[in-house]
Every structure is written in C-alpha cells, then in structure tokens.
Design an enzyme around this catalytic site. Structure first.
Site, mmCIF file in Angstrom:
data_model
loop_
_atom_site.group_PDB
_atom_site.id
_atom_site.type_symbol
_atom_site.label_atom_id
_atom_site.label_comp_id
_atom_site.label_asym_id
_atom_site.label_seq_id
_atom_site.Cartn_x
_atom_site.Cartn_y
_atom_site.Cartn_z
ATOM 1 N N SER A 42 0.841 -1.205 0.000
ATOM 2 C CA SER A 42 0.000 0.000 0.000
ATOM 3 C C SER A 42 0.868 1.244 0.000
ATOM 4 O O SER A 42 2.006 1.226 0.502
ATOM 5 C CB SER A 42 -0.872 0.017 1.260
ATOM 6 O OG SER A 42 -1.503 1.274 1.401
ATOM 7 N N TYR A 49 -1.409 -0.845 10.195
ATOM 8 C CA TYR A 49 -1.572 -1.150 8.763
ATOM 9 C C TYR A 49 -0.309 -0.752 8.001
ATOM 10 O O TYR A 49 0.202 -1.532 7.186
ATOM 11 C CB TYR A 49 -2.794 -0.408 8.220
ATOM 12 C CG TYR A 49 -3.114 -0.698 6.761
ATOM 13 C CD1 TYR A 49 -3.589 -1.953 6.361
ATOM 14 C CD2 TYR A 49 -2.969 0.283 5.790
ATOM 15 C CE1 TYR A 49 -3.905 -2.206 5.028
ATOM 16 C CE2 TYR A 49 -3.283 0.038 4.456
ATOM 17 C CZ TYR A 49 -3.755 -1.205 4.074
ATOM 18 O OH TYR A 49 -4.075 -1.460 2.760
#
Ligand code: NAD
Length: 253
Positions: A144, A159
């Site tokens: 990401s 995350y």
C-alpha cells in the site's frame, strides 16, 4: 509454460468490488486458470464461476482463512491435482485498521499483522517450493501507499507497518527465488474504490483526498488488476524485487 497450463492463486478475491476479484478476471482473460481463496466462500465461488464463465478457463473458489495454517493447507490440498500446477500467487487478502497508535492494543496489532503478513507468509511458504522446483513462478504482494508514506489515507500505524513488512518480505524473497525462475514483486495502491474501509472514507475526507490526486480521481480496481496481471506474465521475467505505485500521482517519490 503458458498461463493456460498453470493456475494463479488469488487470496481475498471473494469481495464483490475488490481488487482480488478484478484480478481474478484479468488473469483469467490472460488465460490463467484461477483459484480464488477467501474467508467468504460464497464470494470466492462467485468470482470463480464468473472467471470460468466469461473467459473459458478452469476456476475454483474455496473458503480459506489465510491466518489459519490448517485452513490454508486444506484449501491447497483441494487444489492439488484438481487444477494445473500453481504458477502465480497474488497475496491480496488484507484488512486495514484506522486505530491511532495511542489507542491501539495488542489484539488489534496482531489482527492486522495476522492477515497482511503472517497470512501472506503461510500461503507463500506452502506454494513457493513447488514454483522453485518447476523453475517458474510469479508472486505479487498487495502492499500500500501507506507503507511508503506512513499512512495518511485511511490505515493507521499497524496497517502501515504490516504493509511495509510485506515490502521487505517481497524484496528478500525475490533475491532468494530469482535463481529458481520465480519473480516476486509488490504493488502499492493508493486510494482504490473498494469496500475495504467499510464506507468510512466518504464525504469531506474523500473530497480532500481526491484533491491531492494529480489524475483527478480515485483508483479503480482494474487499474491495479492490470498491473498485477502484467507482473504475472511469463514474459515479465526480468522484473523482480520491485514495488509499483498505482496511486494516480498522489505520492510521487
Ligand atoms: P476488500 O475488503 O474489498 O477485499 C479484501 C478481501 O480479503 C475480502 O474479500 C476479505 O474477505 C478477504 N480477507 C480478509 N481477511 C481474510 C483472511 N483472513 N483470509 C482470507 N481472506 C481474507 O479490499 P481491497 O480494497 O480489494 O483490498 C485488497 C488488498 O489491497 C488488501 O491487501 C489491501 O490492503 C490492499 N490495498 C487496498 C487499497 C484500497 O484503497 N482499496 C489501497 C492499498 C492497498
């Protein structure tokens, strides 16, 4: 070997509007047989049926929790012999978490790492030996932009840390598996229009995020799926250990 003689395993491809389902489609369109693994068995089967029906490949959808080694083992055992050998693995199953670091607890940290890092490890550990033995493999990780810029879109510290962990995992694995004909790459999407945030990224926050994207829109699942499928091509054998941004220019570095 051509894609029609192999199977691409895509984890987390049950989600209706997700990157994984779009990837199962683009891989099938490129001739790959497809194995769809997801917590959501009905979604996985639906993706597989769509891929087989639309593109005429062989496809199977199976229930699988990537955080559970027994579940992964059972799903892959079902595939053994039922579909051609696995030539590609897309580590797409993932969850996000917006919890700020000063509020995060051990359970939340572990939950995020369990899917994004340990889950990718468990299935890759099981499939990589066969790829190495056959002298061909393509492994793609869904990292990401959060890993590169330290969150700031939706994901919090857990995350970002997990997605950055995937980058190191992929790069080190690329070194080890390169001599065996197996490439390992990562894609780092920016804001892609899926259900991963559970609708929590709407309204003013979304408008502000879109304003920072040079191409003027959020990403579509097809934008990511096309790149993953490119990285899985047999012809793309000289690209490994790389991280590809798919963020509309929102993070240029
Ligand atoms: P999504 O929520 O639509 O799909 C994720 C899928 O993973 C779901 O089908 C879910 O059931 C499955 N899954 C979750 N936990 C699982 C488990 N333990 N075992 C098996 N399957 C499991 O999300 P998406 O947006 O399509 O995201 C796909 C990947 O892309 C994720 O790894 C995500 O972190 C990454 N990503 C997404 C974006 C974005 O903006 N959408 C941005 C960057 C990275």
């Amino acid at each position: 070997m051509s894609p029609s003689e192999m199977t691409a395993v895509v984890t987390g491809a049950g989600s209706r509007r997700g990157i994984g389902r779009a990837t199962a489609h683009t891989l099938a369109a490129a001739g790959w047989n497809v194995a769809v693994l997801d917590l959501d068995e009905a979604g996985a089967k639906e993706t597989a049926d769509e891929a087989a029906g639309t593109h005429g490949v062989r496809a199977t959808g199976l229930a699988c929790d990537v955080t559970d080694a027994t579940s992964v083992e059972a799903a892959l055992a079902t595939l053994d012999g039922a579909l051609p050998p696995v030539g590609a693995l897309v580590n797409n199953a993932g969850i996000t978490s917006p919890v700020p670091f000063l509020e995060v607890d051990d359970a939340e940290w572990e939950r995020v790492f369990a899917v994004n890092v340990r889950g990718a490890y468990t299935i890759t550990r099981r499939l990589a030996p066969g790829m190495a033995e056959r002298g061909f493999g393509r492994i793609v990780f869904l990292s990401s932009v959060s890993a590169e810029r330290g969150g700031g879109v939706f994901g919090g510290v857990a995350y970002s840390a997990a997605k950055a962990g995937q980058l190191g995992f992929a790069r080190a694995l690329a070194r080890e598996l390169g001599p065996h004909g197996v490439t390992v790459n990562s894609v780092a999407p920016g804001l892609i229009d899926t259900d991963i945030t559970g609708g929590a990224l709407e309204g003013e926050k979304k408008t502000a995020l879109l304003a920072g994207i040079p191409v003027g829109r959020n990403g579509r699942v097809e934008d990511v799926a096309d790149l993953i499928t490119y990285l899985c091509r047999p012809e793309t054998g000289y690209v490994t250990g790389a991280t590809y941004d798919v963020n509309g220019g929102s993070h240029i570095h």
